[in-house]
Design a protein around this motif. Structure first.
Motif, PDB file in Angstrom:
ATOM      1  N   ARG A  58      -5.310  -6.084   7.166  1.00  0.00           N
ATOM      2  CA  ARG A  58      -4.826  -7.231   6.684  1.00  0.00           C
ATOM      3  C   ARG A  58      -3.965  -6.787   5.419  1.00  0.00           C
ATOM      4  NH1 ARG A  58      -8.815  -9.494   4.490  1.00  0.00           N
ATOM      5  NH2 ARG A  58     -10.361  -8.076   5.010  1.00  0.00           N
ATOM      6  N   PHE A  59      -2.995  -7.744   5.033  1.00  0.00           N
ATOM      7  CA  PHE A  59      -2.214  -7.428   4.004  1.00  0.00           C
ATOM      8  C   PHE A  59      -1.417  -8.725   3.234  1.00  0.00           C
ATOM      9  CE2 PHE A  59       0.547  -3.627   2.845  1.00  0.00           C
ATOM     10  CZ  PHE A  59       1.099  -3.753   1.427  1.00  0.00           C
ATOM     11  N   ASN A  60      -2.030  -8.750   1.830  1.00  0.00           N
ATOM     12  CA  ASN A  60      -1.788  -9.896   1.157  1.00  0.00           C
ATOM     13  C   ASN A  60      -1.226  -9.643   0.018  1.00  0.00           C
ATOM     14  OD1 ASN A  60      -2.623 -12.200   2.855  1.00  0.00           O
ATOM     15  ND2 ASN A  60      -4.342 -10.962   2.905  1.00  0.00           N
ATOM     16  N   CYS A  61      -0.376 -10.571  -0.865  1.00  0.00           N
ATOM     17  CA  CYS A  61       0.111 -10.356  -2.236  1.00  0.00           C
ATOM     18  C   CYS A  61      -0.619 -11.399  -3.099  1.00  0.00           C
ATOM     19  CB  CYS A  61       1.444 -10.719  -2.086  1.00  0.00           C
ATOM     20  SG  CYS A  61       2.414 -10.022  -3.438  1.00  0.00           S
ATOM     21  N   VAL A  62      -0.898 -11.123  -4.406  1.00  0.00           N
ATOM     22  CA  VAL A  62      -1.815 -11.942  -5.471  1.00  0.00           C
ATOM     23  C   VAL A  62      -0.726 -12.104  -6.275  1.00  0.00           C
ATOM     24  CG1 VAL A  62      -3.307 -12.185  -6.921  1.00  0.00           C
ATOM     25  CG2 VAL A  62      -4.042 -11.408  -4.612  1.00  0.00           C
ATOM     26  N   ILE A 117       7.411  -6.697   1.507  1.00  0.00           N
ATOM     27  CA  ILE A 117       6.629  -5.547   1.970  1.00  0.00           C
ATOM     28  C   ILE A 117       5.352  -5.955   2.581  1.00  0.00           C
ATOM     29  CG2 ILE A 117       5.378  -3.593   1.070  1.00  0.00           C
ATOM     30  CD1 ILE A 117       7.757  -2.800  -0.587  1.00  0.00           C
ATOM     31  N   ALA A 118       4.586  -6.860   1.773  1.00  0.00           N
ATOM     32  CA  ALA A 118       3.482  -7.326   2.315  1.00  0.00           C
ATOM     33  C   ALA A 118       3.526  -8.109   3.389  1.00  0.00           C
ATOM     34  CB  ALA A 118       2.890  -8.271   1.188  1.00  0.00           C
ATOM     35  N   LYS A 119       4.396  -8.901   3.859  1.00  0.00           N
ATOM     36  CA  LYS A 119       4.662  -9.776   5.031  1.00  0.00           C
ATOM     37  C   LYS A 119       5.063  -8.709   6.017  1.00  0.00           C
ATOM     38  CE  LYS A 119       6.511 -13.678   2.491  1.00  0.00           C
ATOM     39  NZ  LYS A 119       7.451 -14.616   2.502  1.00  0.00           N
ATOM     40  N   TYR A 120       5.966  -7.609   5.783  1.00  0.00           N
ATOM     41  CA  TYR A 120       6.361  -6.650   6.876  1.00  0.00           C
ATOM     42  C   TYR A 120       4.992  -5.894   7.560  1.00  0.00           C
ATOM     43  CZ  TYR A 120       8.293  -2.692   9.199  1.00  0.00           C
ATOM     44  OH  TYR A 120       8.485  -1.487   9.812  1.00  0.00           O
ATOM     45  N   TYR A 121       4.214  -5.532   6.456  1.00  0.00           N
ATOM     46  CA  TYR A 121       3.250  -4.718   7.017  1.00  0.00           C
ATOM     47  C   TYR A 121       1.890  -5.513   7.480  1.00  0.00           C
ATOM     48  CZ  TYR A 121       4.824  -0.226   5.109  1.00  0.00           C
ATOM     49  OH  TYR A 121       5.585   1.009   5.147  1.00  0.00           O
ATOM     50  N   ILE A 162      -7.063 -13.873   6.918  1.00  0.00           N
ATOM     51  CA  ILE A 162      -5.979 -14.331   5.973  1.00  0.00           C
ATOM     52  C   ILE A 162      -5.159 -13.075   5.858  1.00  0.00           C
ATOM     53  CG2 ILE A 162      -5.543 -14.848   3.683  1.00  0.00           C
ATOM     54  CD1 ILE A 162      -8.149 -16.317   3.453  1.00  0.00           C
ATOM     55  N   SER A 163      -3.828 -13.105   6.158  1.00  0.00           N
ATOM     56  CA  SER A 163      -3.109 -11.979   5.964  1.00  0.00           C
ATOM     57  C   SER A 163      -1.458 -12.481   5.868  1.00  0.00           C
ATOM     58  CB  SER A 163      -2.985 -11.012   7.406  1.00  0.00           C
ATOM     59  OG  SER A 163      -2.162  -9.687   7.210  1.00  0.00           O
ATOM     60  N   GLY A 164      -0.479 -11.796   5.406  1.00  0.00           N
ATOM     61  CA  GLY A 164       0.717 -12.091   5.164  1.00  0.00           C
ATOM     62  C   GLY A 164       1.104 -13.069   4.170  1.00  0.00           C
ATOM     63  N   GLN A 165       0.152 -13.563   3.170  1.00  0.00           N
ATOM     64  CA  GLN A 165       0.249 -14.363   2.457  1.00  0.00           C
ATOM     65  C   GLN A 165       0.433 -13.912   1.137  1.00  0.00           C
ATOM     66  OE1 GLN A 165       0.123 -17.805   3.825  1.00  0.00           O
ATOM     67  NE2 GLN A 165       0.019 -16.206   5.627  1.00  0.00           N
ATOM     68  N   SER A 166       1.018 -14.890   0.142  1.00  0.00           N
ATOM     69  CA  SER A 166       1.370 -14.491  -1.125  1.00  0.00           C
ATOM     70  C   SER A 166       0.699 -15.659  -1.986  1.00  0.00           C
ATOM     71  CB  SER A 166       2.874 -14.805  -1.773  1.00  0.00           C
ATOM     72  OG  SER A 166       3.349 -13.293  -1.045  1.00  0.00           O
ATOM     73  N   ILE A 210       8.707   3.555  -8.508  1.00  0.00           N
ATOM     74  CA  ILE A 210       7.214   3.238  -9.006  1.00  0.00           C
ATOM     75  C   ILE A 210       6.680   2.180  -8.418  1.00  0.00           C
ATOM     76  CG2 ILE A 210       5.517   2.998 -10.959  1.00  0.00           C
ATOM     77  CD1 ILE A 210       7.285   4.935 -12.393  1.00  0.00           C
ATOM     78  N   SER A 211       7.386   1.211  -8.367  1.00  0.00           N
ATOM     79  CA  SER A 211       7.178  -0.250  -7.778  1.00  0.00           C
ATOM     80  C   SER A 211       7.304  -0.379  -6.427  1.00  0.00           C
ATOM     81  CB  SER A 211       7.921  -1.363  -8.660  1.00  0.00           C
ATOM     82  OG  SER A 211       7.839  -1.247  -9.940  1.00  0.00           O
ATOM     83  N   LEU A 212       8.238   0.148  -5.654  1.00  0.00           N
ATOM     84  CA  LEU A 212       8.426   0.028  -4.336  1.00  0.00           C
ATOM     85  C   LEU A 212       8.372   1.329  -3.452  1.00  0.00           C
ATOM     86  CD1 LEU A 212      11.641  -2.217  -4.282  1.00  0.00           C
ATOM     87  CD2 LEU A 212       8.951  -3.133  -4.056  1.00  0.00           C
ATOM     88  N   HIS A 213       9.012   2.230  -3.840  1.00  0.00           N
ATOM     89  CA  HIS A 213       8.934   3.599  -3.020  1.00  0.00           C
ATOM     90  C   HIS A 213       7.445   4.267  -2.955  1.00  0.00           C
ATOM     91  CE1 HIS A 213      13.496   4.353  -3.997  1.00  0.00           C
ATOM     92  NE2 HIS A 213      13.314   3.305  -3.280  1.00  0.00           N
ATOM     93  N   ALA A 214       7.122   4.038  -4.321  1.00  0.00           N
ATOM     94  CA  ALA A 214       5.336   4.548  -4.195  1.00  0.00           C
ATOM     95  C   ALA A 214       4.529   3.928  -3.299  1.00  0.00           C
ATOM     96  CB  ALA A 214       4.954   4.733  -5.717  1.00  0.00           C
ATOM     97  N   VAL A 215       4.487   2.534  -3.339  1.00  0.00           N
ATOM     98  CA  VAL A 215       3.896   1.734  -2.658  1.00  0.00           C
ATOM     99  C   VAL A 215       4.053   2.100  -0.942  1.00  0.00           C
ATOM    100  CG1 VAL A 215       3.267  -0.712  -1.611  1.00  0.00           C
ATOM    101  CG2 VAL A 215       3.706  -0.109  -4.135  1.00  0.00           C
ATOM    102  N   HIS A 216       5.360   1.887  -0.792  1.00  0.00           N
ATOM    103  CA  HIS A 216       5.624   2.442   0.857  1.00  0.00           C
ATOM    104  C   HIS A 216       5.071   3.738   1.177  1.00  0.00           C
ATOM    105  CE1 HIS A 216       8.741   4.167   3.730  1.00  0.00           C
ATOM    106  NE2 HIS A 216       8.297   3.183   4.328  1.00  0.00           N
ATOM    107  N   HIS A 217       5.421   4.905   0.222  1.00  0.00           N
ATOM    108  CA  HIS A 217       4.865   6.106   0.772  1.00  0.00           C
ATOM    109  C   HIS A 217       3.421   6.141   0.606  1.00  0.00           C
ATOM    110  CE1 HIS A 217       5.892  10.497   0.349  1.00  0.00           C
ATOM    111  NE2 HIS A 217       4.628  10.579   0.185  1.00  0.00           N
ATOM    112  N   MET A 218       2.715   5.424  -0.156  1.00  0.00           N
ATOM    113  CA  MET A 218       1.234   5.586   0.095  1.00  0.00           C
ATOM    114  C   MET A 218       0.699   4.835   1.196  1.00  0.00           C
ATOM    115  SD  MET A 218      -0.268   5.227  -3.993  1.00  0.00           S
ATOM    116  CE  MET A 218      -2.096   5.156  -3.417  1.00  0.00           C
ATOM    117  N   ILE A 219       1.353   3.792   1.655  1.00  0.00           N
ATOM    118  CA  ILE A 219       0.864   2.964   2.759  1.00  0.00           C
ATOM    119  C   ILE A 219       1.102   3.840   3.871  1.00  0.00           C
ATOM    120  CG2 ILE A 219       1.335   1.027   4.415  1.00  0.00           C
ATOM    121  CD1 ILE A 219       2.096  -0.507   1.795  1.00  0.00           C
TER     122      ILE A 219
END
Length: 251
Positions: free
Chosen positions: A153-157, A139-143, A212-216, A88-97
């Motif tokens: 753009r892809f970021n993590c909060v 994952i956020a940095k990779y994408y 702004i991208s690739g940031q946490s 749910i936390s990882l595979h679903a995120v990857h699959h949806m992207i």
């Protein structure tokens, strides 16, 4: 000229921080599509079990050619299964992207709501929770790199510690001892609110954050930069060693 309405997709957007993000994005005029396991009769909601690849594939089919301007991942798994946590936390995120790449609009933004458990250990949380929070940041940095050329753009909060949410607002009353403790140790002398996270997501999902991208980004009122030893001394009302020695010499 009338500005085109943006479409934002929010997983876990029907409760907790996710529901506040949904509200804030709708307040600014977005069409917000929510995804959760809850059955809600609304044309802008899809009931999906994120651990099911079949249902995730069906979601992509149901969205068809809908342009997604913003994609916000705000769901989380609350069980004890190692495999389910990762599904749910990882595979679903990857699959949806991967499944929604063709739907991403020009100047699109993707945001993952993570946790500072990627860097700190919370003893009340499982090892799988900590492992997936750290993985989500990568994952956020990779994408951010992979999708950058198409101007996505892809970021993590990273919400830090305890936040006031719709579900716990009555519990964290003005005189609640946990609230008082957090207000005491926080540099800003206050407890965070889900809207603090939502407003950052709103910013990241706007043209104002176009570079702004690739940031946490931590949302914790500055608590993470305070020395743990200093916090412990403050709570126990203990002097720093140097100060104690000075006082002894002065006697």
């Amino acid at each position: 000229m009338t500005e085109a309405i943006k479409t934002s997709l929010v997983t876990g957007g029907t409760q907790g921080i996710g529901s506040v993000i949904t509200k804030v994005l709708r307040e600014r005029g977005d069409r917000v599509i929510t995804i959760s396991r809850r059955e809600i009769k609304n044309k802008n909601h899809f009931s999906v079990d994120l651990s099911s690849k079949k249902q995730l594939s069906e979601l992509s089919n149901n969205l068809g050619s809908t342009t997604i301007d913003n994609l916000v991942f705000c769901h989380r798994y609350r069980g004890k299964s190692w495999n389910k946590e990762f599904q749910i936390s990882l595979h679903a995120v990857h699959h949806m992207i991967e499944g929604l790449k063709p739907n991403l609009g020009a100047n699109s933004s993707i945001v993952i709501i993570g946790s500072n458990a990627s860097s700190f250990v919370f003893e009340e949380q499982s090892v799988s929770y900590h492992a997936t929070r750290a993985a989500l940041e990568n994952i956020a940095k990779y994408y951010a790199v992979q999708l950058g050329p198409q101007n996505t753009r892809f970021n993590c909060v990273l919400p830090g510690g305890t936040l006031v949410k719709p579900e716990n607002v009555d519990f964290f009353s003005e005189h609640n001892p946990v609230r008082k403790l957090i207000e005491k140790i926080s540099p800003l002398r206050k407890i965070g609110d889900a809207r603090d996270v939502a407003y950052l997501v709103e910013f990241l999902c706007s043209d104002k954050a176009s570079f702004i991208s690739g940031q946490s980004i931590l949302v914790d009122g500055g608590l993470s930069v305070v020395s743990q030893e200093s916090l412990a001394r403050k709570l126990k009302n203990l002097q720093h060693t140097n100060d104690a020695i000075k006082k002894l010499k002065a006697k």
